[in-house]
Design a protein around this motif. Structure first.
Motif, PDB file in Angstrom:
ATOM      1  N   GLY A   7      88.526  59.085  85.169  1.00 43.03           N
ATOM      2  CA  GLY A   7      89.258  60.312  85.467  1.00 43.03           C
ATOM      3  C   GLY A   7      90.496  60.693  84.297  1.00 43.03           C
ATOM      4  N   SER A  16      87.532  65.896  87.648  1.00 41.52           N
ATOM      5  CA  SER A  16      87.740  65.803  89.263  1.00 41.52           C
ATOM      6  C   SER A  16      87.017  64.929  89.885  1.00 41.52           C
ATOM      7  N   LYS A  17      87.400  64.266  90.888  1.00 40.77           N
ATOM      8  CA  LYS A  17      86.774  63.307  91.819  1.00 40.77           C
ATOM      9  C   LYS A  17      86.789  63.841  93.152  1.00 40.77           C
ATOM     10  N   ASP A  18      87.193  65.084  93.438  1.00 39.30           N
ATOM     11  CA  ASP A  18      87.035  66.054  94.309  1.00 39.30           C
ATOM     12  C   ASP A  18      85.493  66.288  94.917  1.00 39.30           C
ATOM     13  N   THR A  19      85.170  65.941  95.889  1.00 41.59           N
ATOM     14  CA  THR A  19      83.687  66.056  96.289  1.00 41.59           C
ATOM     15  C   THR A  19      83.552  67.642  96.606  1.00 41.59           C
ATOM     16  N   ASN A  20      84.642  68.318  96.675  1.00 38.71           N
ATOM     17  CA  ASN A  20      84.414  69.811  96.900  1.00 38.71           C
ATOM     18  C   ASN A  20      84.521  70.447  95.568  1.00 38.71           C
ATOM     19  N   ALA A  21      84.741  70.038  94.581  1.00 39.44           N
ATOM     20  CA  ALA A  21      84.333  70.448  93.349  1.00 39.44           C
ATOM     21  C   ALA A  21      83.164  70.572  92.659  1.00 39.44           C
ATOM     22  N   LYS A  46      89.920  75.405  85.844  1.00 41.52           N
ATOM     23  CA  LYS A  46      89.113  75.010  87.305  1.00 41.52           C
ATOM     24  C   LYS A  46      88.684  73.545  87.293  1.00 41.52           C
ATOM     25  N   SER A  47      88.397  72.939  88.309  1.00 42.05           N
ATOM     26  CA  SER A  47      88.102  71.616  88.630  1.00 42.05           C
ATOM     27  C   SER A  47      86.408  71.292  88.603  1.00 42.05           C
ATOM     28  N   TYR A  48      85.813  70.391  87.863  1.00 42.76           N
ATOM     29  CA  TYR A  48      84.505  69.905  87.999  1.00 42.76           C
ATOM     30  C   TYR A  48      84.457  68.506  88.099  1.00 42.76           C
ATOM     31  N   ARG A  49      83.560  68.176  88.731  1.00 42.13           N
ATOM     32  CA  ARG A  49      82.957  66.945  88.592  1.00 42.13           C
ATOM     33  C   ARG A  49      81.948  67.023  87.600  1.00 42.13           C
TER      34      ARG A  49
END
Length: 329
Positions: A7, A16-21, A46-49
């Motif tokens: 990360g 990001s590790k947020d599954t909503n990203a 902005k956040s991305y996986r």
């Protein structure tokens, strides 16, 4: 095989590790275009996986992405590997797709690979496929010119348009790095000056771009900026003639740079010395004829495209200034 990172990112940014990203899958993450896209998304506010696709996750260039928090998926994007590619795209909101003409050196193979990626995106219900396209010299010249790398990408674009997959186009301009290696590189002369030899007039305009540093910002603009997204196209690079490139290189380096227009035979011999097959050498020659006669992007307006996308290309001089110490020695 899937491998995950910790990360970490650059400049305080991280994957990001947020599954909503949104999940962005990047083809060729160890290459110049794919790597630039990955860095641009990591550096975004902005956040991305991020998942990077590579054929070999064990090589150092791939391991570096794991250190940045990018998850790697090993996949060979070739005929017969359809199911593997679909799995690699699994869950993707965004896919960045590119083909490597220099590596494939076959229009048929390149088109087949591109169509495979489009089919996988459709099967995986990808929300946005960003494709590194190019114009077709054959279409613009009504069959008089043929440049396999350009024509292959244009054929893939046509297939993409008919597929129903939501897509955006981000064609890559002329690589600034070409100055430093290969058949297009500047050559030091006995008197200490440099010569760039290409098969076109010095007045030919080229959209020069520092791919590793800047290409990703155009892709990020397509994803994030108002009015972009599916159906959009942003033309990359800074438009400048080869004559003006030589002038600015001379002024910046303090070393005289001149341009020489190569004949067809001279160009063939230069490429032969670099181990480039005759068919591919001829395709490059025809690409330069296309750019001279019709424009690298055809009649499209580069400045208007970039303004609509909300991006500003670095100038040629700024690209020179952005290079590391000793680059022009």
């Amino acid at each position: 095989m899937w491998k995950s990172g910790r990360g970490g990112g650059t400049n305080g940014h991280k994957v990001s590790k947020d599954t909503n990203a949104p999940l962005a899958v990047i083809i060729g993450v160890t290459g110049q275009q794919g790597g630039s896209v990955a860095n641009a998304l990591i550096q975004s506010v902005k956040s991305y996986r991020i998942v990077g696709l590579t054929r070999d996750a064990s090589k150092p260039s791939a391991q570096a992405w794991i250190e940045k928090g990018v998850q790697l998926r090993e996949v060979d994007i070739s005929l017969g590997k359809d199911a593997d590619v679909v799995r690699a795209f699994e869950g993707a909101d965004i896919v960045f797709a590119v083909t490597n003409a220099v590596e494939l050196r076959s229009k048929e193979k390149e088109v087949a690979q591109g169509k495979l990626m489009v089919d996988a995106a459709k099967a995986g219900h990808v929300k946005l496929l960003i494709w590194s396209n190019l114009e077709s010299p054959a279409k613009w010249s009504k069959g008089r010119l043929s440049a396999s790398a350009f024509d292959a990408k244009a054929e893939i674009t046509d297939y993409l348009r008919d597929s129903g997959v939501p897509f955006a186009l981000v064609p890559a301009g002329g690589y600034f790095s070409n100055f430093f290696g290969g058949a297009l590189a500047r050559v030091k002369q006995a008197d200490g000056t440099y010569t760039v030899t290409l098969p076109c007039p010095s007045a030919t305009m080229s959209p020069v771009i520092d791919i590793p540093r800047d290409y990703g910002m155009y892709v990020r603009a397509v994803i994030e900026n108002v009015g972009m997204g599916a159906g959009s196209e942003v033309l990359t690079g800074f438009m400048i003639s080869y004559e003006d490139q030589m002038t600015q290189l001379s002024e910046f380096t303090g070393k005289t740079h001149t341009f020489h227009q190569a004949s067809r035979d001279e160009w063939s011999n230069i490429n032969k010395a670099h181990g480039i097959p005759p068919a591919f050498s001829e395709a490059i020659y025809e690409a330069f004829q296309f750019a001279t006669e019709f424009g690298y992007y055809g009649n499209k307006d580069v400045a208007a495209s970039q303004k609509a996308a909300g991006v500003t290309s670095p100038t040629f001089l700024e690209m020179c200034q952005n290079q590391g110490p000793g680059t022009f020695d």
